[in-house]
Design a protein around this motif. Structure first.
Motif, PDB file in Angstrom:
ATOM      1  N   VAL A   1       0.967  -1.138   0.087  1.00 11.59           N
ATOM      2  CA  VAL A   1      -0.037  -0.015   0.021  1.00 11.59           C
ATOM      3  C   VAL A   1       0.794   1.319  -0.062  1.00 11.59           C
ATOM      4  O   VAL A   1       1.481   1.364   1.057  1.00 11.59           O
ATOM      5  CB  VAL A   1      -0.936   0.100   1.123  1.00 11.59           C
ATOM      6  CG1 VAL A   1      -1.785   1.308   1.232  1.00 11.59           C
ATOM      7  CG2 VAL A   1      -1.683  -1.209   1.259  1.00 11.59           C
ATOM      8  N   GLY A   2       0.883   1.936  -0.885  1.00 13.13           N
ATOM      9  CA  GLY A   2       1.692   3.014  -1.415  1.00 13.13           C
ATOM     10  C   GLY A   2       3.196   2.660  -1.381  1.00 13.13           C
ATOM     11  O   GLY A   2       3.494   1.763  -2.152  1.00 13.13           O
ATOM     12  N   ASP A   3       4.057   3.136  -0.442  1.00 11.95           N
ATOM     13  CA  ASP A   3       5.326   2.714  -0.412  1.00 11.95           C
ATOM     14  C   ASP A   3       5.793   1.870   0.426  1.00 11.95           C
ATOM     15  O   ASP A   3       7.052   1.531   0.918  1.00 11.95           O
ATOM     16  CB  ASP A   3       6.244   4.083  -0.321  1.00 11.95           C
ATOM     17  CG  ASP A   3       6.064   4.899   1.013  1.00 11.95           C
ATOM     18  OD1 ASP A   3       5.088   4.388   1.870  1.00 11.95           O
ATOM     19  OD2 ASP A   3       6.684   5.720   1.319  1.00 11.95           O
ATOM     20  N   LYS A   4       4.776   1.089   1.592  1.00 14.47           N
ATOM     21  CA  LYS A   4       4.987   0.332   2.229  1.00 14.47           C
ATOM     22  C   LYS A   4       4.715  -1.286   1.941  1.00 14.47           C
ATOM     23  O   LYS A   4       3.656  -1.299   1.345  1.00 14.47           O
ATOM     24  CB  LYS A   4       4.285   0.537   3.468  1.00 14.47           C
ATOM     25  CG  LYS A   4       4.563   2.006   4.167  1.00 14.47           C
ATOM     26  CD  LYS A   4       4.519   2.030   5.679  1.00 14.47           C
ATOM     27  CE  LYS A   4       4.897   3.352   6.054  1.00 14.47           C
ATOM     28  NZ  LYS A   4       6.375   3.400   6.163  1.00 14.47           N
ATOM     29  N   THR A   5       5.681  -2.126   1.914  1.00 19.30           N
ATOM     30  CA  THR A   5       5.349  -3.548   1.411  1.00 19.30           C
ATOM     31  C   THR A   5       5.442  -4.601   2.806  1.00 19.30           C
ATOM     32  O   THR A   5       6.340  -4.296   3.621  1.00 19.30           O
ATOM     33  CB  THR A   5       6.229  -3.961   0.133  1.00 19.30           C
ATOM     34  OG1 THR A   5       6.060  -3.218  -0.780  1.00 19.30           O
ATOM     35  CG2 THR A   5       6.031  -5.216   0.065  1.00 19.30           C
ATOM     36  N   VAL A   6       4.421  -5.243   2.913  1.00 26.47           N
ATOM     37  CA  VAL A   6       4.661  -6.522   4.095  1.00 26.47           C
ATOM     38  C   VAL A   6       4.656  -7.897   3.344  1.00 26.47           C
ATOM     39  O   VAL A   6       3.699  -7.995   2.501  1.00 26.47           O
ATOM     40  CB  VAL A   6       3.533  -6.226   4.922  1.00 26.47           C
ATOM     41  CG1 VAL A   6       3.467  -7.405   5.874  1.00 26.47           C
ATOM     42  CG2 VAL A   6       3.346  -5.096   5.585  1.00 26.47           C
ATOM     43  N   GLY A   7       5.615  -8.499   3.518  1.00 23.64           N
ATOM     44  CA  GLY A   7       5.858  -9.992   2.827  1.00 23.64           C
ATOM     45  C   GLY A   7       5.007 -10.954   3.388  1.00 23.64           C
ATOM     46  O   GLY A   7       4.505 -10.982   4.582  1.00 23.64           O
ATOM     47  N   ALA A   8       5.388 -12.206   2.737  1.00 26.41           N
ATOM     48  CA  ALA A   8       4.536 -13.277   3.121  1.00 26.41           C
ATOM     49  C   ALA A   8       5.174 -13.701   4.360  1.00 26.41           C
ATOM     50  O   ALA A   8       4.510 -14.573   4.987  1.00 26.41           O
ATOM     51  CB  ALA A   8       4.428 -14.402   2.000  1.00 26.41           C
ATOM     52  N   ASP A   9       6.145 -13.462   4.943  1.00 29.05           N
ATOM     53  CA  ASP A   9       6.772 -14.040   6.243  1.00 29.05           C
ATOM     54  C   ASP A   9       5.957 -13.113   7.310  1.00 29.05           C
ATOM     55  O   ASP A   9       5.949 -13.849   8.460  1.00 29.05           O
ATOM     56  CB  ASP A   9       8.141 -13.572   6.238  1.00 29.05           C
ATOM     57  CG  ASP A   9       8.561 -11.994   6.176  1.00 29.05           C
ATOM     58  OD1 ASP A   9       7.522 -11.345   5.432  1.00 29.05           O
ATOM     59  OD2 ASP A   9       9.648 -11.401   6.574  1.00 29.05           O
ATOM     60  N   LYS A  10       5.200 -12.288   6.981  1.00 29.61           N
ATOM     61  CA  LYS A  10       4.402 -11.579   7.948  1.00 29.61           C
ATOM     62  C   LYS A  10       2.812 -11.771   7.783  1.00 29.61           C
ATOM     63  O   LYS A  10       2.153 -12.098   8.694  1.00 29.61           O
ATOM     64  CB  LYS A  10       4.628 -10.083   8.118  1.00 29.61           C
ATOM     65  CG  LYS A  10       5.954  -9.469   8.391  1.00 29.61           C
ATOM     66  CD  LYS A  10       6.544 -10.024   9.444  1.00 29.61           C
ATOM     67  CE  LYS A  10       8.008  -9.204   9.837  1.00 29.61           C
ATOM     68  NZ  LYS A  10       8.360  -9.695  11.117  1.00 29.61           N
TER      69      LYS A  10
END
Length: 468
Positions: A393-402
């Motif tokens: 979302v926007g410039d923030k990425t949360v990966g599959a590890d989270k």
């Protein structure tokens, strides 16, 4: 991960495709031909009718209109011809796209299908160098989110030999050059052929493709099924279920063939011998050792360090060296290409992506929940060490590890009705709560199976609260 699966009741809101109603005519009243509203000079032209599509085809492939930097958008499903009758493409009074042309023209832009469908498409003729296809010639082009259901492509070239970019006859693209992307395209119920004594290379998807200058050919998230590549009485010897003829120059080192998430199964690809090979002929010009990448991220067939690199070596591939002019030779590297494509799991009976991104669904209870849905191939569950989504979302990425999914489901709810997972797959889901209207997400489904990291290409979704 538990082997005993439970069913989750998931509220799914489907986005209905609006199909314009057919006109109701009085007795004896004739239907009015749709008018052409396509304007090639628009910043981003649109297509709504058969007449519009004919105008686009004329502009792109006959009058040499430059669409570089523009997006052509299909706004509605279009029926060119009735495909419900037997041998529908042999009937009289048919709408046919005539690709005959002596100008050097190509499509260089983006064709956005809008998840719409073209039905009953007929393409006949011979482009400048013998090409024929729905897109006779593309260069640095992208074709995406399109279904072509029922098509007949017949090349009429009898003089130009299949060489370099010439004489490519394909279901979607005649000849492609430089960076070409085909994403989320379905080609089904079609025939690709040539006239008696016709010449060319026949491909279910692409007739001929030329690699140079470290480019990428991406055929991602696409489906080819029930498409016949028919030699008939022609002289076309080169036939492929993906590409009829593939040509690479010596400066194409480190180029990429990306088949991530695609399932390509034309007629002749499903038998044990794979009668119709992925590529009819692949040639490398001159005596140079180069490396290409043949990738399928959805099956974990890739690596940044080149572990899954497709090496095209004059020695390693045991290529046959042939002469195509007095001073030049080429290596026949057809076998090594076909082996790599079959190995990466996009072609024939073994074409089953490990992970798929289904989409996103807002909740129907009036809340601001937003659910993402994926599919994972049925494998030994003990081999799955990670499963989830990468969300930006926007410039923030949360990966599959989270963003981890710990349950698999055999069915979900669709408008209050149980919907079973496709054969050979399980669903997995993740819910983001309290999402503001208008929030834009970029999402990938991800898994690690047997130490192979598998990811889908990214999908873009914008949250809009559903009516409760």
């Amino acid at each position: 991960m538990k082997k005993r699966l439970s069913c989750l009741l998931v509220a799914v809101l489907l986005l209905a495709t609006l199909i314009p109603a057919l006109p109701v005519l009085a007795d004896g009243e004739a239907a009015t031909e749709p008018t052409n509203t396509f304007n090639a000079s628009d910043a981003n032209p649109t297509i709504s009718t058969v007449a519009d599509y004919f105008a686009f085809f004329e502009a792109a492939f006959k009058t040499q209109t430059n669409f570089k930097g523009k997006t052509i958008t299909l706004l509605h499903d279009i029926v060119f011809n009735d495909t419900t009758v037997a041998d529908w493409y042999t009937q009289e009074n048919l709408n046919k796209l005539d690709c005959s042309n002596t100008n050097w023209a190509w499509f260089e832009g983006i064709f956005e299908g809008g998840n719409h469908k073209l039905t009953g498409v007929i393409v006949e003729g011979s482009f400048r160098d013998g090409q024929a296809a729905l897109f006779p010639h593309t260069r640095d082009a992208s074709i995406k989110n399109l279904t072509v259901d029922g098509f007949y492509v017949c090349g009429t070239n009898t003089t130009t030999e299949p060489d370099y970019m010439g004489a490519g006859i394909g279901g979607l693209i005649g000849s492609g050059n430089r960076n070409v992307t085909v994403d989320n395209v379905t080609m089904t119920n079609g025939i690709v052929t040539s006239v008696k004594n016709g010449k060319g290379s026949l491909g279910a998807l692409i007739g001929a493709y030329t690699f140079n200058n470290k480019v990428q050919l991406k055929i991602t998230n696409s489906i080819v099924t029930n498409v016949q590549v028919v030699k008939g009485e022609s002289n076309c010897e080169l036939m492929g279920g993906i590409i009829g003829r593939f040509n690479a120059t010596q400066d194409s080192d480190r180029s990429v063939l990306d088949f991530s998430g695609s399932v390509i199964q034309p007629t002749g690809s499903m038998d044990a011998d794979v009668t119709l090979k992925p590529i009819g002929e692949a040639r490398l010009q001159n005596n140079n050792d180069i490396a290409w990448f043949a990738s399928n991220h959805a099956n974990g067939y890739y690596s940044e360090d080149g572990t899954n690199r497709l090496w095209i070596s004059m020695v390693q591939s045991k290529a046959t060296i042939k002469k195509y002019s007095d001073n030049n030779t080429y290596a026949d590297v057809t076998d090594v290409h076909n082996q790599a494509i079959l190995k990466n799991g996009c072609y024939g009976a073994t074409a089953i992506p490990t992970v798929k991104l289904v989409g996103a669904q807002p909740a129907t209870d009036g809340s601001n929940d937003f659910r993402f849905v994926g599919l994972i191939k049925q494998v030994d569950l003990d081999l799955i060490t990670e499963l989830g989504f990468e969300i930006t979302v926007g410039d923030k990425t949360v990966g599959a590890d989270k963003i981890k999914c710990t349950k698999l489901y055999t069915s979900i709810k669709e408008n209050g009705v149980d919907k079973s997972a496709p054969e050979g797959y399980y669903y997995f889901t993740f819910v983001v709560t309290d999402v503001a209207d208008g929030t834009a997400f970029t999402v990938k489904a991800c898994t690690t199976v047997d130490e192979k990291v598998c990811t889908t290409t990214a999908g873009s979704y914008t949250h809009t609260r559903a009516a409760s």
